[in-house]
Design a protein around this motif. Structure first.
Motif, PDB file in Angstrom:
ATOM      1  N   UNK A 107       1.135  -1.329  -0.151  1.00 11.95           N
ATOM      2  CA  UNK A 107      -0.110  -0.159   0.326  1.00 11.95           C
ATOM      3  C   UNK A 107       0.785   1.320  -0.137  1.00 11.95           C
ATOM      4  N   UNK A 108       2.475   1.339   1.040  1.00  9.70           N
ATOM      5  CA  UNK A 108       2.933   2.429   0.988  1.00  9.70           C
ATOM      6  C   UNK A 108       3.476   3.301  -0.112  1.00  9.70           C
ATOM      7  N   UNK A 109       3.906   1.749  -0.738  1.00  9.72           N
ATOM      8  CA  UNK A 109       4.440   1.927  -2.182  1.00  9.72           C
ATOM      9  C   UNK A 109       3.579   2.398  -3.481  1.00  9.72           C
ATOM     10  N   UNK A 110       2.412   2.158  -3.192  1.00 13.07           N
ATOM     11  CA  UNK A 110       1.015   2.727  -4.593  1.00 13.07           C
ATOM     12  C   UNK A 110       0.975   3.956  -4.909  1.00 13.07           C
ATOM     13  N   UNK A 111       1.010   3.743  -6.081  1.00 13.41           N
ATOM     14  CA  UNK A 111       1.497   5.920  -6.830  1.00 13.41           C
ATOM     15  C   UNK A 111       0.489   5.359  -7.614  1.00 13.41           C
ATOM     16  N   UNK A 112      -0.744   6.777  -7.413  1.00 14.10           N
ATOM     17  CA  UNK A 112      -1.885   6.765  -8.349  1.00 14.10           C
ATOM     18  C   UNK A 112      -1.609   7.349  -9.616  1.00 14.10           C
ATOM     19  N   UNK A 113      -1.865   6.313 -10.423  1.00 16.15           N
ATOM     20  CA  UNK A 113      -1.825   7.294 -11.732  1.00 16.15           C
ATOM     21  C   UNK A 113      -2.997   7.788 -12.667  1.00 16.15           C
ATOM     22  N   UNK A 114      -2.986   8.425 -13.788  1.00 13.22           N
ATOM     23  CA  UNK A 114      -3.723   9.089 -14.258  1.00 13.22           C
ATOM     24  C   UNK A 114      -4.486   8.628 -14.724  1.00 13.22           C
ATOM     25  N   UNK A 115      -4.958   7.031 -15.297  1.00 14.03           N
ATOM     26  CA  UNK A 115      -5.282   5.845 -15.558  1.00 14.03           C
ATOM     27  C   UNK A 115      -6.368   5.921 -14.449  1.00 14.03           C
ATOM     28  N   UNK A 116      -5.787   5.574 -13.576  1.00 13.53           N
ATOM     29  CA  UNK A 116      -6.289   5.302 -12.270  1.00 13.53           C
ATOM     30  C   UNK A 116      -7.115   5.823 -11.788  1.00 13.53           C
ATOM     31  N   UNK A 117      -7.378   7.303 -12.177  1.00 18.97           N
ATOM     32  CA  UNK A 117      -8.268   8.554 -12.013  1.00 18.97           C
ATOM     33  C   UNK A 117      -9.181   8.739 -12.795  1.00 18.97           C
ATOM     34  N   UNK A 118      -9.226   7.753 -13.815  1.00 17.72           N
ATOM     35  CA  UNK A 118     -10.521   7.567 -15.097  1.00 17.72           C
ATOM     36  C   UNK A 118     -11.239   6.564 -15.022  1.00 17.72           C
ATOM     37  N   UNK A 119     -10.088   5.683 -14.608  1.00 21.18           N
ATOM     38  CA  UNK A 119     -11.472   4.187 -14.673  1.00 21.18           C
ATOM     39  C   UNK A 119     -11.595   4.145 -13.120  1.00 21.18           C
ATOM     40  N   UNK A 120     -11.295   4.858 -12.084  1.00 19.83           N
ATOM     41  CA  UNK A 120     -12.228   4.715 -11.044  1.00 19.83           C
ATOM     42  C   UNK A 120     -12.955   5.542 -10.773  1.00 19.83           C
ATOM     43  N   UNK A 121     -12.839   7.020 -11.183  1.00 18.05           N
ATOM     44  CA  UNK A 121     -13.398   8.041 -10.834  1.00 18.05           C
ATOM     45  C   UNK A 121     -12.930   8.739  -9.748  1.00 18.05           C
ATOM     46  N   UNK A 122     -11.926   8.543  -9.818  1.00 14.42           N
ATOM     47  CA  UNK A 122     -11.030   9.510  -8.362  1.00 14.42           C
ATOM     48  C   UNK A 122     -11.431  11.052  -8.196  1.00 14.42           C
ATOM     49  N   UNK A 123     -12.118  11.337  -7.108  1.00  9.97           N
ATOM     50  CA  UNK A 123     -11.281  12.822  -6.624  1.00  9.97           C
ATOM     51  C   UNK A 123     -10.418  13.197  -6.703  1.00  9.97           C
ATOM     52  N   UNK A 124      -9.691  14.034  -7.453  1.00 12.60           N
ATOM     53  CA  UNK A 124      -9.038  14.690  -7.639  1.00 12.60           C
ATOM     54  C   UNK A 124      -8.503  15.786  -7.713  1.00 12.60           C
ATOM     55  N   UNK A 125      -9.195  16.679  -6.221  1.00 11.67           N
ATOM     56  CA  UNK A 125      -9.140  17.799  -5.696  1.00 11.67           C
ATOM     57  C   UNK A 125      -7.451  18.639  -5.067  1.00 11.67           C
ATOM     58  N   UNK A 126      -8.000  19.745  -4.737  1.00 10.95           N
ATOM     59  CA  UNK A 126      -6.353  19.620  -4.216  1.00 10.95           C
ATOM     60  C   UNK A 126      -7.080  20.440  -3.190  1.00 10.95           C
ATOM     61  N   UNK A 127      -6.070  21.232  -2.095  1.00 15.30           N
ATOM     62  CA  UNK A 127      -6.555  21.362  -0.613  1.00 15.30           C
ATOM     63  C   UNK A 127      -5.375  21.845  -0.599  1.00 15.30           C
ATOM     64  N   UNK A 128      -5.212  23.455   0.639  1.00 13.65           N
ATOM     65  CA  UNK A 128      -4.320  23.717   1.758  1.00 13.65           C
ATOM     66  C   UNK A 128      -4.092  24.438   0.774  1.00 13.65           C
ATOM     67  N   UNK A 129      -3.964  24.624  -0.656  1.00 12.86           N
ATOM     68  CA  UNK A 129      -3.085  25.634  -1.986  1.00 12.86           C
ATOM     69  C   UNK A 129      -2.426  27.609  -0.899  1.00 12.86           C
ATOM     70  N   UNK A 130      -1.084  27.624  -0.890  1.00 15.75           N
ATOM     71  CA  UNK A 130       0.188  28.788  -0.502  1.00 15.75           C
ATOM     72  C   UNK A 130      -1.328  29.696  -0.997  1.00 15.75           C
ATOM     73  N   UNK A 131      -1.529  30.172  -2.537  1.00 13.88           N
ATOM     74  CA  UNK A 131      -3.097  31.214  -2.615  1.00 13.88           C
ATOM     75  C   UNK A 131      -3.881  31.887  -1.892  1.00 13.88           C
ATOM     76  N   UNK A 132      -4.249  30.657  -0.513  1.00 15.92           N
ATOM     77  CA  UNK A 132      -5.321  30.837  -0.146  1.00 15.92           C
ATOM     78  C   UNK A 132      -5.632  31.280   1.169  1.00 15.92           C
ATOM     79  N   UNK A 133      -6.087  31.842   1.643  1.00 20.77           N
ATOM     80  CA  UNK A 133      -5.985  32.549   3.106  1.00 20.77           C
ATOM     81  C   UNK A 133      -7.060  32.083   4.527  1.00 20.77           C
TER      82      UNK A 133
END
Length: 375
Positions: free
Chosen positions: A298-324
């Motif tokens: 599990x620790x060595x697993x990396x999510x790929x672009x294909x995973x995002x499409x195939x499993x309809x994964x959440x791809x949201x960013x949070x805690x960005x630098x520009x946000x206060x």
């Protein structure tokens, strides 16, 4: 507050050391002989206002840093692992944010009413108590007791924690936090990936709940050699982001299908709860849902672009630098629109995330109105 020559000189020396400058380098920057700077630092010669402004510019500090008290928790706990050495950069960033938040709190009652420290909770003594603290934290945050915690940066403000994300680089700490009279400030290293940033912020929430005055966390969840207190804060953070019942349900659903691999279950679960693979692996192992060998996979697993499409994964960013924190931004704007702070001070408090063009237009002030400003 009126500083003596010795006190002001000590602060100049501190600022120079924090900036990594020698006396020769700073003296050249402000146009005086090194012996003159030495006299300034030991209190035998007082700085003029112009010299202080030049020192502040050379070391990258605002003048107020030299003439205003530092929050006591920062003074008492800064750099305790390496006393006498220049403070890590995160110390400086936490102090700057704490000063700005304290200034806004002193001058805006709405901010003080909205951002308050929660009641102090006892420090967990074992994993079960850390999980229980995470359950209480979810209630405090008004979150679903078992669902994923989304938009963590806005959610933790309900507990009085104001997060600021700054790219501190790969060699800096993961996060730090400090308690204030009004709430608390956390600085999260924006160099980390989003899952790591979320874990770091959850960890700092734990420090707030048990009323740790000032903490710098260099590698959250990263080493078995960490002391037991920090390990329990790690456990709290994992439990907050990966609650027991819903994690078990998700894992059994996705890992229980014959046509579903361990890898597929891993990327789907990490996406649902928005955690990094290391955090997921540790949580699955401590709940007995995977073996040691599976946790390593599990620790060595990396999510790929294909995973995002195939499993309809959440791809949201949070805690960005520009946000206060929104509550902080709103308070600064109230101070500006009520003409209690200047345009320049408002932009300064908004930490470079706004320009003067972003601020609302105000009617021109006459000369006598300058005395209304508090900055």
């Amino acid at each position: 507050m009126v500083l003596t020559s010795a006190e002001l000189g000590h602060r100049v020396a501190q600022a120079r050391q924090r900036a990594g400058l020698t006396q020769i380098e700073l003296s050249q920057a402000i146009g005086v002989h090194r012996s003159v700077l030495a006299k300034m630092e030991n209190g035998n010669r007082r700085l003029t206002a112009l010299e202080l402004a030049e020192v502040a510019d050379a070391v990258g500090e605002r003048i107020e840093w030299f003439v205003q008290e530092v929050p006591p928790a920062i003074v008492s706990h800064r750099n305790v692992t390496d006393p006498g050495e220049p403070s890590p950069r995160i110390d400086t960033e936490v102090e700057r944010r704490a000063r700005d938040v304290e200034f806004v709190a002193r001058n805006d009652s709405g901010f003080r009413d909205r951002v308050r420290r929660p009641p102090e909770h006892p420090m967990p003594e074992n994993g079960e108590e850390a999980d229980e603290l995470a359950e209480r934290a979810r209630v405090l945050l008004g979150a679903d007791p078992e669902g994923p915690l989304c938009d963590l940066g806005r959610t933790v403000v309900r507990a009085g924690l104001l997060p600021f994300v700054i790219d501190l680089g790969t060699d800096a700490a993961d996060a730090a936090s400090v308690l204030l009279e009004t709430g608390a400030v956390a600085v999260v290293n924006g160099d980390r990936r989003v899952g790591r940033r979320r874990l770091s912020l959850a960890h700092e929430l734990g420090h707030l709940l048990v009323a740790d005055e000032y903490t710098v966390d260099w590698r959250i969840d990263g080493s078995s050699s960490r002391d037991s207190r920090e390990q329990l804060m790690d456990r709290f953070a994992r439990s907050l982001l990966l609650p027991d019942a819903s994690l078990r349900e998700a894992w059994r659903t996705w890992a229980g299908h014959e046509d579903d691999s361990l890898r597929a279950a891993t990327v789907r679960t990490a996406s649902r709860f928005r955690v990094d693979m290391s955090t997921l692996a540790r949580r699955l192992a401590e709940l007995g849902l995977v073996s040691g060998a599976q946790a390593a996979q599990v620790r060595m697993t990396r999510t790929t672009r294909a995973d995002i499409v195939q499993y309809d994964l959440v791809n949201a960013d949070e805690l960005a630098e520009s946000q206060l924190p929104r509550e902080y931004e709103a308070a600064v704007l109230r101070l500006f629109t009520s003409e209690r702070i200047s345009e320049e001070r408002a932009v300064d408090l908004l930490m470079g995330t706004w320009s003067t063009a972003d601020l609302p237009e105000l009617p021109r002030l006459n000369e006598s109105a300058i005395w209304q400003f508090v900055s």
